[in-house]
Design an enzyme around this catalytic site. Sequence first.
Site, PDB file in Angstrom:
ATOM      1  N   HIS A  48       0.825  -1.217   0.000  1.00 12.47           N
ATOM      2  CA  HIS A  48       0.000   0.000   0.000  1.00 12.47           C
ATOM      3  C   HIS A  48       0.855   1.261   0.000  1.00 12.47           C
ATOM      4  CE1 HIS A  48       0.293   0.857   4.434  1.00 12.47           C
ATOM      5  NE2 HIS A  48       0.326  -0.454   4.553  1.00 12.47           N
TER       6      HIS A  48
ATOM      7  N   ASP B 280       6.256   0.989   6.408  1.00  7.88           N
ATOM      8  CA  ASP B 280       4.837   0.629   6.393  1.00  7.88           C
ATOM      9  C   ASP B 280       4.088   1.637   5.539  1.00  7.88           C
ATOM     10  OD1 ASP B 280       2.350  -0.370   6.888  1.00  7.88           O
ATOM     11  OD2 ASP B 280       2.289   0.211   9.001  1.00  7.88           O
TER      12      ASP B 280
ATOM     13  N   GLU C 114      -5.029   1.862   2.929  1.00 12.01           N
ATOM     14  CA  GLU C 114      -4.976   0.603   3.682  1.00 12.01           C
ATOM     15  C   GLU C 114      -5.021   0.864   5.175  1.00 12.01           C
ATOM     16  OE1 GLU C 114      -3.221  -2.586   6.063  1.00 12.01           O
ATOM     17  OE2 GLU C 114      -2.464  -0.553   5.802  1.00 12.01           O
ATOM     18  N   GLU C 115      -4.355   1.929   5.629  1.00 11.40           N
ATOM     19  CA  GLU C 115      -4.273   2.201   7.062  1.00 11.40           C
ATOM     20  C   GLU C 115      -5.642   2.510   7.670  1.00 11.40           C
ATOM     21  OE1 GLU C 115      -1.822   1.561   8.758  1.00 11.40           O
ATOM     22  OE2 GLU C 115       0.026   1.835   7.606  1.00 11.40           O
TER      23      GLU C 115
END
Length: 417
Positions: free
Chosen positions: A290, A302, A336-337
Site C-alpha cells: 500500500h 509501512d 490501507e491504514e
Amino acid sequence: MKFLIFAFFGGAHLLSLCSGKAIYKNGISKRTFQEIKEEIASYGDVAKAIINLAVYGKAQNRSYERLALLVDTVGPRLSGSKNLEKAIQIMYQNLQQDGLENVHLEPVRIPHWERGEESAVMLEPRIHKIAILGLGSSIGTPPEGITAEVLVVTSFDELQRRASEARGKIVVYNQPYINYSRTVQYRTQGAVEAAKVGALASLIRSVASLSIYSPHTGIQEYQDGVPEIPTACITVEDAEMMSRMASRGIKIVIQLKMGAKTYPDTDSFNTVAEITGSKYPEQVVLVSGHLDSWDVGQGAMDDGGGAFISWEALSLIKDLGLRPKRTLRLVLWTAEEQGGVGAFQYYQLHKRNSYRQTFPLPTEPIPIPQCLPYSQKPWHLSARFRGLESAKSVAMMVVEMAAATGFCPGNVEDSLV
C-alpha cells in the site's frame, strides 16, 4: 540479523499454481502434489537468475533507491491528503516508464481525517507534558480541551469491574504487550469500551514491545449507538508511570486537547500494473503493497517497502525477458491504514473473477532484530501463511527453492492475521 517477512494467503487455488486449472471449479480436478512439486523444482535456475539480478546484478539496491526517492520527495501519505495523490500519480508514471503492461488507475472513495494540533498535560500530582498521537478517525476535543481525573486499567475486564469509577474520567489503558494481533484491540476498541462506561476520553499505551518515549498512531473504530470520545496513544513510559502513581492511590488529572477532524470522503485510486501471462492470462497472481501511510513519518517501512518490493518483483521478471504462464498483477493499494479501504473496493470491483486470483501476496516487510545470527548470511526469508496444509506445503517448496540458491535460509510460519 535481518528478516524479510511476507504474508502468503493460500487456499484451494494455490494448488493450481502450476496446473493452470482452478480447483473445485467446473469439475476440473487438481493435479497431483508430486506433479506440482516437480514443476516448482524445475524453476530453480529461473529463481537463481532472479535473485542474482536483484542481489548482485544491475538491479542491486534499485528498489531501495526508488523507495528513498519517493518517500524523501513526497513524505507522509495520509489517506485523503494531497501527498498521497501526488505519490499515486508518480507511481503511475513510474510503472509506465518501467515498461510494465496494462498500467492504470482504479477509482476508490477513501476517508479523509486530519489530526490537527494536539497536546496532553498532566496537571496533578505534578506538571508533566505527555507525548501523544491521536488515533485515526478520532474526534477532537472542545477548543478548551478536556480536563479530568484519570482511571488507569490494564485490561477491558478491569475496566468492567471498575465501571462505576470511570464516569466523567479519562481512561488510561496500560495493557501489557502480548503480541500485536492480541494487543492492538485496545487501540481499535479502547475508546468504545471507555465510552460505554461513561468516560470522557481514552488514552492507550502504544502497541509496541519496546519504546524510546515514542507514541504510536493507527486506526481506531467507533461503534453505532456508543458515544464518540477523543482517543490517542501515549508512550509506554507514561502509561507505566501513571500506573505506578495510581497503585499508590495518587490522584492524576490530565488536560487533553485534540484538533482532530473528519472530512467528507474523497477520490483516490488503486494503482495497477501487469505482466500478461503467456498461457493462462485470465489467471492472476496478485502481488501488492500500500502507498498510503500515517502522517507522522515517511511510511518507508509501512508500507513503502512492501509496495516497492512488489514493483521490483515485476521489474526483475521483465528485465530478464521472462514471460510467466499466468498474469502477474501489481496492485498498490490506497487507504490501507484506514481499514483496507482500497483492497475492499478492489474486491468489490473484481469479485466476479476472484476465484482466478490464485495466489495473492500482500507484502509488508517487518525488520526483527536478533541477538544471534541465524547464519552467516545477512537475511532470513520467513513467510507467514494462512490456508490449507496442502497449500502451505506448496508455499514451503517455493521458499525452500529460494533458500537453495544460497542467498538466504527460509521458513514458513502459520499466520495469525
